[in-house]
Design a protein around this motif. Structure first.
Motif, PDB file in Angstrom:
ATOM      1  N   UNK A 147      57.584 103.514 -60.195  1.00 49.51           N
ATOM      2  CA  UNK A 147      58.134 104.824 -60.556  1.00 49.51           C
ATOM      3  C   UNK A 147      57.133 105.597 -61.400  1.00 49.51           C
ATOM      4  N   UNK A 148      56.793 106.785 -60.955  1.00 48.41           N
ATOM      5  CA  UNK A 148      55.876 107.647 -61.699  1.00 48.41           C
ATOM      6  C   UNK A 148      54.410 107.375 -61.457  1.00 48.41           C
ATOM      7  N   UNK A 149      54.098 106.388 -60.632  1.00 49.92           N
ATOM      8  CA  UNK A 149      52.699 106.018 -60.416  1.00 49.92           C
ATOM      9  C   UNK A 149      51.879 107.176 -59.863  1.00 49.92           C
ATOM     10  N   UNK A 150      52.380 107.850 -58.820  1.00 50.74           N
ATOM     11  CA  UNK A 150      51.591 108.914 -58.182  1.00 50.74           C
ATOM     12  C   UNK A 150      51.309 110.059 -59.153  1.00 50.74           C
ATOM     13  N   UNK A 175      37.554 105.851 -64.798  1.00 50.33           N
ATOM     14  CA  UNK A 175      37.551 104.710 -63.859  1.00 50.33           C
ATOM     15  C   UNK A 175      38.321 103.535 -64.450  1.00 50.33           C
ATOM     16  N   UNK A 176      38.346 103.421 -65.780  1.00 47.63           N
ATOM     17  CA  UNK A 176      39.154 102.380 -66.414  1.00 47.63           C
ATOM     18  C   UNK A 176      40.644 102.682 -66.226  1.00 47.63           C
ATOM     19  N   UNK A 177      40.997 103.937 -66.350  1.00 50.67           N
ATOM     20  CA  UNK A 177      42.398 104.321 -66.155  1.00 50.67           C
ATOM     21  C   UNK A 177      42.823 104.020 -64.723  1.00 50.67           C
ATOM     22  N   UNK A 178      41.970 104.335 -63.762  1.00 46.36           N
ATOM     23  CA  UNK A 178      42.284 104.057 -62.361  1.00 46.36           C
ATOM     24  C   UNK A 178      42.483 102.554 -62.153  1.00 46.36           C
ATOM     25  N   UNK A 179      41.599 101.761 -62.745  1.00 48.05           N
ATOM     26  CA  UNK A 179      41.713 100.299 -62.661  1.00 48.05           C
ATOM     27  C   UNK A 179      43.064  99.841 -63.212  1.00 48.05           C
ATOM     28  N   UNK A 180      43.459 100.352 -64.365  1.00 49.75           N
ATOM     29  CA  UNK A 180      44.722  99.939 -64.982  1.00 49.75           C
ATOM     30  C   UNK A 180      45.916 100.408 -64.167  1.00 49.75           C
ATOM     31  N   UNK A 181      45.858 101.630 -63.642  1.00 48.26           N
ATOM     32  CA  UNK A 181      46.974 102.136 -62.837  1.00 48.26           C
ATOM     33  C   UNK A 181      47.169 101.300 -61.577  1.00 48.26           C
ATOM     34  N   UNK A 182      46.077 100.830 -60.994  1.00 49.56           N
ATOM     35  CA  UNK A 182      46.181 100.043 -59.767  1.00 49.56           C
ATOM     36  C   UNK A 182      46.564  98.588 -60.024  1.00 49.56           C
ATOM     37  N   UNK A 183      46.691  98.221 -61.288  1.00 48.60           N
ATOM     38  CA  UNK A 183      47.159  96.879 -61.643  1.00 48.60           C
ATOM     39  C   UNK A 183      48.550  96.901 -62.275  1.00 48.60           C
ATOM     40  N   UNK A 184      48.811  97.961 -63.028  1.00 49.77           N
ATOM     41  CA  UNK A 184      50.063  98.014 -63.796  1.00 49.77           C
ATOM     42  C   UNK A 184      50.945  99.210 -63.450  1.00 49.77           C
ATOM     43  N   UNK A 185      50.394 100.179 -62.713  1.00 48.63           N
ATOM     44  CA  UNK A 185      51.179 101.363 -62.391  1.00 48.63           C
ATOM     45  C   UNK A 185      51.646 102.063 -63.653  1.00 48.63           C
TER      46      UNK A 185
END
Length: 577
Positions: free
Chosen positions: A415-418, A436-446
């Motif tokens: 929920x809210x990932x996009x 790029x760190x934020x992208x990494x975290x979002x793709x692991x934890x959403x």
């Protein structure tokens, strides 16, 4: 349904509370096995309003569910085996995961299918891909695209020109299987399931001819207890037959273990902008991008040795290198390999001598009153397997059981990932991290990213990378112990992160740093830290040595000599599912 925030974090406090609840409460369902199927069953049952307990002898996804080809896919090769129902079912699940249930974890991935035969092969493969594109309501990925040889080589310059005459592209998906399984389990806990790892089933409780619960043993401290329930579901994958024997109940089916080995090589060793699928004499070979690496696999051979720690041999690795090198401009060598892992597929035993031809369909059976078993299937169809198992178990639950709703229940972090992806730059500025760190975290934890970073409040050093595994932040190790159920160093380096297969040192160089980071959360003293490090280093050394052996027996002997992270575990062990 009332959400229970205290169960979202699978940490030491929840673990202690779970043991107490096991001894006091009566559950509707006890699930045995913390792989993707067992975790899916816990989620399915909990969201139907049932009282659910799940126990796992080792760690979440510690068996098959962390050692797959890292795809959430329909199974293109099963079309050739005429298993249209399985492919349709799996593609429906792929679409659900991509579009609604786990978009932060399941990602689209373009594949190149090199063509090697003139005249007949292009229309033959294209016809299969038309079916593949249209089955199961797949809408979130593009359809197939035809390429000339020159166009295929522009897409994948690392392929030899004489290795193909043209190609087709199509889409499937990639997923970190261990993280996905853990997230399914945490979502189940979010909706009320009581989840506890390092908790081994050592016997069954009976009243007359009915199973009414399980006897349990803590795999770390040898404490014993009982869980009472209306029904027990055996979701232990390759351990299915062992648990059936423990129940003194004759199974309605048998499970045959098939070993699949994968190697991990740096991304710059193969130049390609797409994943690659290659035909072999008996099956297919995948070359899949994995961040800064490629995963190449898999083998498909019978395995009759230690179920907990299947060992890759030099012959397995040579097989993969030989087949992929047939199409590469620059051949790979053993020195190029950063990581190796071996897993076991739980196949329903059949008459075929070849495990590659055994069905990936699943089977559910009520073994005896109060005991249901589920086996077979494939990772992608875990949700279907889960609701089939709960439907079968419902006849042992006195109250009316609601229908499954998991196709409407996003996993934690979805929920809210996009929206957060669109705010990557702003989030980077807010947290003081590179985008790029934020992208990494979002793709692991959403959308759970704020929970992770919150653990660094007052501890800015936790937002620094792990020294010898810089693709991960220190806070990720702490979060694994505080919220994701990690109890041992191996859990963190092999499953919550994939350091054990992504770095040539396989986690040895950062073991001490990670152990020191999680020690306060897990209550480790200096002796505990030393034991965790020594145990992990011994495991890595045993695996590396086993991978130089010529056959399964020799490799297995070396691997099983390494100490267990969970010192009180008993063999044979029912685990993972």
């Amino acid at each position: 349904m009332t959400k229970k925030p205290e169960t979202q974090f699978l940490g030491p406090q929840q673990r202690r509370a779970a043991w107490e609840r096991f001894g006091k409460e009566h559950f509707d369902v006890v699930v045995v096995g913390g792989g993707v199927v067992g975790s899916g069953i816990a989620l399915d049952a909990a969201t139907r309003g049932l009282r659910v307990a799940l126990v796992e002898a080792r760690d979440l996804a510690s068996g098959t569910s962390s050692r797959s080809s890292k795809m959430f896919h329909g199974g293109l090769r099963y079309l050739e085996q005429m298993e249209f129902g399985l492919v349709r079912e799996a593609l429906k699940e792929r679409e659900l995961a991509l579009s609604a249930l786990a978009p932060h974890l399941v990602k689209p991935l373009r594949f190149l299918y090199p063509l090697t035969h003139r005249i007949w092969e292009r229309p033959y493969v294209a016809a299969g891909l038309v079916l593949y594109d249209r089955m199961g309501g797949a809408k979130s990925v593009p359809g197939q695209h035809h390429l000339s040889r020159s166009a295929a080589l522009r897409l994948a310059p690392g392929l030899r020109r004489d290795a193909l005459i043209g190609g087709l592209t199509y889409y499937d998906t990639v997923v970190d299987d261990a993280r996905h399984t853990m997230t399914v389990a945490r979502t189940a806990a979010h909706y009320g399931a009581v989840i506890r790892t390092s908790t081994q089933v050592v016997g069954f409780l009976r009243e007359a001819d009915r199973v009414v619960g399980v006897k349990i043993r803590d795999s770390d401290d040898a404490g014993t207890g009982e869980i009472h329930a209306h029904v027990v579901i055996n979701a232990t994958g390759v351990w299915t037959d062992e648990l059936q024997a423990l129940a003194h109940a004759r199974g309605h089916f048998h499970v045959r273990a098939s070993k699949g080995v994968h190697i991990v090589v740096p991304r710059d060793r193969i130049i390609s902008d797409a994943a690659i699928i290659l035909r072999t004499p008996t099956s297919v070979l995948f070359v899949i991008p994995w961040d800064a690496h490629w995963i190449i696999g898999t083998t498909d051979t019978d395995w009759n040795l230690d179920l907990a720690h299947p060992a890759a041999t030099k012959a397995d690795i040579d097989y993969l290198l030989d087949h992929v090198n047939q199409v590469l401009v620059t051949p790979l060598t053993h020195q190029d390999i950063d990581g190796v892992y071996a897993g076991l597929r739980p196949l329903l035993a059949g008459e075929s001598d070849s495990t590659s031809k055994l069905s990936r369909e699943h089977a559910v059976a009520r073994i005896t009153p109060g005991l249901v078993a589920i086996a077979g299937g494939k990772y992608t169809t875990y949700r279907v397997m889960a609701y089939d198992a709960v439907d079968e178990a419902a006849q042992d639950i006195p109250d009316k059981v609601a229908p499954s709703i998991t196709e409407k229940v996003p996993l934690l972090g979805a929920d809210g990932y996009h929206a957060l992806v669109n705010q990557t730059v702003q989030l980077g500025e807010e947290y003081g991290l590179h985008p790029y760190r934020i992208k990494h975290l979002l793709n692991r934890y959403g959308s759970l990213i704020d929970e992770v970073i919150a653990l660094a409040d007052g501890y800015p050093e936790l937002l620094q990378p792990i020294t010898d595994a810089p693709s991960y932040l220190r806070v990720e190790a702490v979060y694994a112990a505080a919220a994701e159920g990690a109890l041992h160093l191996d859990d963190i380096l092999a499953r919550r992160t994939r350091i054990s297969i992504e770095y040539p040192h396989r986690g040895r160089d950062c073991a001490e740093e990670v152990a020191q980071l999680v020690a306060p959360t897990l209550g480790w003293g200096e002796a505990d830290i030393d034991r965790e490090i020594r145990t992990y280093l011994a495991r890595v050394e045993a695996e590396i040595q086993s991978q130089t052996q010529p056959d399964d027996a020799a490799a297995d002997a070396l691997r099983i000599a390494a100490p267990e992270p969970r010192p009180q575990i008993l063999e044979p062990v029912p685990s993972d599912g």
